[in-house]
Scaffold this active site. Structure first.
Site, PDB file in Angstrom:
ATOM      1  N   GLY A 114      32.265  -6.039  -5.608  1.00 30.06           N
ATOM      2  CA  GLY A 114      32.453  -6.502  -6.976  1.00 30.06           C
ATOM      3  C   GLY A 114      32.438  -8.009  -7.032  1.00 30.06           C
ATOM      4  O   GLY A 114      32.207  -8.689  -6.027  1.00 30.06           O
ATOM      5  N   GLU A 170      26.263  -6.631  -8.838  1.00 31.50           N
ATOM      6  CA  GLU A 170      27.151  -6.815  -7.702  1.00 31.50           C
ATOM      7  C   GLU A 170      26.919  -5.755  -6.629  1.00 31.50           C
ATOM      8  O   GLU A 170      26.962  -6.046  -5.433  1.00 31.50           O
ATOM      9  CB  GLU A 170      28.613  -6.793  -8.150  1.00 31.50           C
ATOM     10  CG  GLU A 170      29.071  -8.041  -8.877  1.00 31.50           C
ATOM     11  CD  GLU A 170      29.146  -9.253  -7.954  1.00 31.50           C
ATOM     12  OE1 GLU A 170      29.174  -9.060  -6.712  1.00 31.50           O
ATOM     13  OE2 GLU A 170      29.173 -10.381  -8.467  1.00 31.50           O
ATOM     14  N   GLU A 176      30.241  -7.970   5.811  1.00 30.20           N
ATOM     15  CA  GLU A 176      29.895  -6.639   6.289  1.00 30.20           C
ATOM     16  C   GLU A 176      30.001  -5.669   5.126  1.00 30.20           C
ATOM     17  O   GLU A 176      30.705  -5.920   4.141  1.00 30.20           O
ATOM     18  CB  GLU A 176      30.832  -6.186   7.420  1.00 30.20           C
ATOM     19  CG  GLU A 176      30.771  -7.018   8.698  1.00 30.20           C
ATOM     20  CD  GLU A 176      29.529  -6.761   9.512  1.00 30.20           C
ATOM     21  OE1 GLU A 176      28.848  -5.745   9.231  1.00 30.20           O
ATOM     22  OE2 GLU A 176      29.230  -7.568  10.409  1.00 30.20           O
ATOM     23  N   GLU A 213      25.898  -7.128  -3.031  1.00 30.83           N
ATOM     24  CA  GLU A 213      26.880  -7.017  -1.956  1.00 30.83           C
ATOM     25  C   GLU A 213      26.585  -5.905  -0.964  1.00 30.83           C
ATOM     26  O   GLU A 213      27.039  -5.968   0.180  1.00 30.83           O
ATOM     27  CB  GLU A 213      28.281  -6.832  -2.537  1.00 30.83           C
ATOM     28  CG  GLU A 213      28.804  -8.051  -3.271  1.00 30.83           C
ATOM     29  CD  GLU A 213      30.313  -8.139  -3.248  1.00 30.83           C
ATOM     30  OE1 GLU A 213      30.956  -7.109  -2.980  1.00 30.83           O
ATOM     31  OE2 GLU A 213      30.850  -9.227  -3.494  1.00 30.83           O
ATOM     32  N   PRO A 224      49.118 -10.140 -13.983  1.00 33.25           N
ATOM     33  CA  PRO A 224      48.975 -11.592 -13.884  1.00 33.25           C
ATOM     34  C   PRO A 224      48.832 -12.123 -12.464  1.00 33.25           C
ATOM     35  O   PRO A 224      48.164 -13.126 -12.235  1.00 33.25           O
ATOM     36  CB  PRO A 224      50.260 -12.112 -14.547  1.00 33.25           C
ATOM     37  CG  PRO A 224      50.669 -11.029 -15.481  1.00 33.25           C
ATOM     38  CD  PRO A 224      50.292  -9.757 -14.802  1.00 33.25           C
TER      39      PRO A 224
END
Length: 242
Positions: free
Chosen positions: A47, A64, A118, A68, A87
């Protein structure tokens, strides 16, 4: 008159992906090793941040996944899993993540890219029952994704997608056991399968097994929503005791 000086807080948006498949009769999840800070060297769900203010969130999820792990998100059905916005979840500031889930058979070996050192498939049980740590709040996101997957097998015919064109009831049972993480009694499982009209249908042929009688073959039926649902047994109680 008091001037209103309120301004909206600065909030960053990311996407995270829970990609599940069955490999070696185990439910496995796609993880990457982070190549950048924070949590450099830690395992995480694939992500990242939106590329720009005009990028659609689902488009960002597809991008993504491709960047990735070199997987084509367009070939997967990504469904929104949830939104995570505690938060303190990211040390870089106030970051809200939109998580997506995909469950699919036959996914290839991933190839790491961009900020991932990886990428690979990891058994879910190793992550949820062991001491393995994930970056950020990804353990919670993974837990939620696995629970959604287990629920989908209760209410949909998804399990048949992980079998071949024809399959035995024992092979279908192995899918349920891998995803649910429980052992099932074969007789009870067969009875429950037969109680759902249109879930599976006889394929009209048998498969020879070593040292035993031929096993009956089935194929996926027309029903995609299971009624009644196949309710999973309590993980703390064997089916034989229910």
């Amino acid at each position: 008159m008091v001037e209103d000086s309120w301004s909206p807080p600065e909030v960053l948006v990311t996407v995270d992906l829970v990609i599940l498949t069955l490999r070696e009769a185990q439910l496995q999840v796609l993880l990457v090793e982070r190549g950048v800070e924070p949590y450099r060297g830690a395992r995480a769900l694939p992500g990242g941040f939106l590329n720009n203010a005009r990028e659609d969130i689902l488009d960002a999820a597809h991008r993504e996944l491709r960047e990735e792990a070199d997987l084509d998100g367009a070939q997967l059905h990504l469904e929104q899993l949830g939104t995570y916005g505690a938060p303190s979840r990211d040390p870089r500031g106030r970051v809200i993540s939109v998580a997506y889930l995909a469950i699919a058979p036959g996914l290839p070996e991933p190839v790491a890219g961009t900020d991932a050192a990886e990428a690979g498939w990891v058994p879910v049980e190793e992550l949820l029952t062991g001491w393995s740590k994930l970056a950020f709040d990804h353990r919670q996101i993974l837990t939620d994704g696995v629970e959604r997957a287990r629920s989908k097998l209760e209410h949909s015919a998804l399990a048949t997608a992980f079998c071949g064109g024809t399959f035995t009831i024992a092979e279908l049972q192995q899918v349920y056991e891998a995803v649910w993480g429980v052992e099932l009694d074969p007789r009870n499982f067969y009875r429950k399968i037969q109680a759902v009209p249109g879930f599976v249908e006889p394929a009209g042929t048998d498969r020879r097994t070593t040292g035993g009688r031929p096993a009956r073959l089935f194929r996926a039926g027309p029903r995609t929503v299971l009624h009644p649902p196949l309710v999973r047994p309590d993980r703390t109680t064997s089916e034989g005791e229910r």
